[in-house]
Design an enzyme around this catalytic site. Sequence first.
Site, PDB file in Angstrom:
ATOM      1  N   GLY A  14       0.853  -1.179   0.000  1.00  0.00           N
ATOM      2  CA  GLY A  14       0.000   0.000   0.000  1.00  0.00           C
ATOM      3  C   GLY A  14       0.886   1.225   0.000  1.00  0.00           C
ATOM      4  O   GLY A  14       1.986   1.207   0.562  1.00  0.00           O
ATOM      5  N   ASP A 218      -8.703   0.260  -9.000  1.00  0.00           N
ATOM      6  CA  ASP A 218      -7.427   0.832  -9.437  1.00  0.00           C
ATOM      7  C   ASP A 218      -7.273   0.869 -10.954  1.00  0.00           C
ATOM      8  O   ASP A 218      -6.662   1.791 -11.502  1.00  0.00           O
ATOM      9  CB  ASP A 218      -6.246   0.114  -8.785  1.00  0.00           C
ATOM     10  CG  ASP A 218      -6.281  -1.399  -8.930  1.00  0.00           C
ATOM     11  OD1 ASP A 218      -7.109  -1.932  -9.690  1.00  0.00           O
ATOM     12  OD2 ASP A 218      -5.465  -2.072  -8.261  1.00  0.00           O
ATOM     13  N   GLY A 388       2.915  -0.115 -13.056  1.00  0.00           N
ATOM     14  CA  GLY A 388       4.216  -0.645 -12.689  1.00  0.00           C
ATOM     15  C   GLY A 388       4.914  -1.397 -13.797  1.00  0.00           C
ATOM     16  O   GLY A 388       6.150  -1.449 -13.838  1.00  0.00           O
TER      17      GLY A 388
END
Length: 475
Positions: A14, A218, A388
């Site tokens: 997180g 997300d 990412g």
Amino acid sequence: MSRVLAFDFGASTGRAILAEYKNGKLSYNEVHRFDNNLVKKDGLLCWDFDYLLNEVKKAIDMCENVDSLAFDTWGVDYGMLDKDGKLISLPVCYRDDRTKNEVSKVFEKMPDKKLYSLTGNQIMAINTLFQLCSEKINNADTFIFMPDLFAYFLCGAKTAEQTIASTSQMLDLENVKWQKEVFNLTGKNESILPPIVKSATQAGEYKGIKVIKVAGHDTQCAVCAMPANHGETPAFLSCGTWSLIGCENDEPILTEKSMNDELSNELGANGKINYLKNISGLWLIQEIRRNFKSEGKKYSYNDMEQLARGAKPFEFFIDPDDSSFAAPGNMPEKICAFCEKTGQGKPESDGAMIRCIYESLAMKYRFAIEQIEENTGKKFDVLHLLGGGTKDGFLCQMTADSLNMDVIAGPTEATALGNIVLQLIALGDIKNVDEGREIIKSSEKLTTYKSENAGAFASNYNLSLIHISEPTRRS
């Protein structure tokens, strides 16, 4: 000037990102990062919510003069509250195997075609519908999705933000309301369903800070940060633990072909439908690295890339979404078992296994793009790779080669940036998602990967299809 705090939760960490927006310029930095480890509770694989909430409060206390905060997380998971508003038990992780028989049980009550036509979601055992079918808690007052659960424990709002609700397999996408006929398949009381609210709305306050409902899912935050150019026909790939590849549509596609192609319709924060395919992503790389480490092989991600580069290309393929890869543990053994079971032999080196993952993901992306183009009638000319995965140049290049298409990688912090943009919309600092995208495009580093080895990928694509799209992979 506005200062906003974005909490972005992934499957393993997180993060709290503090952003400042002033005179049309956006700056941000990470102020706190913490582990998100699964725990076993009553035989179930769970999220350690009390620990996570404590880390959230710790991050808030680290920051000064914050105007708003908001949460985004993975989809489908939830917590159950009792009549006093207390969490009954730890939220269960979608990777727990409690739902493995629930899909077939639901199909006995409602045919797959009808379920898909009512909800538009790719039918996956992890979806909230099947979790609720397996849920043993029967005395709940309210169920709340993970990002909304964090907001609730700060400001008391018992609501469901629309993008996270659209991952549940229980939402009427066209009218943005609960699909009661589907929910009733769970056997739970309709009274536990929370009201649905739009993205970029205020839910309440915590210590004088506005708590905003952004895109709780997300993926939808990441898509908000897609730096698309006018005139292009873009696809997106939100690449992290999961790979979600798709495009923006004006309307959901609810056909039988779309269902059979395992494509999903989810609500975007900008009112569009994000039409996409869920593919297991860097989870495979993350997990095999963890397994190697337990064997004493302390590879960095760069070490793993170099091992993969040194391995023979196109020798082994797996279906990244085979059910055997869903649970943690023994990833090297599972990859070898899949390859042997499908007549490919056995990868004899760590590099061969790692390269197998990379090439299988790249081929699966092409497979998904072709399905999406068939169902939408679109022809994509660029893929925006977000999140990412942008840091993995090896995967980015393989994706460009497999798709024979320009891949624009960036922003790396797409999810947090989408969260930030939606907070700024709620605060009235910017008008809409399009304006937010222009700000991101002008300020973020983007890297373009052009196809360099398309011929080799194309000549091996049909071979890969035998393995990357196994029809029996679902439980």
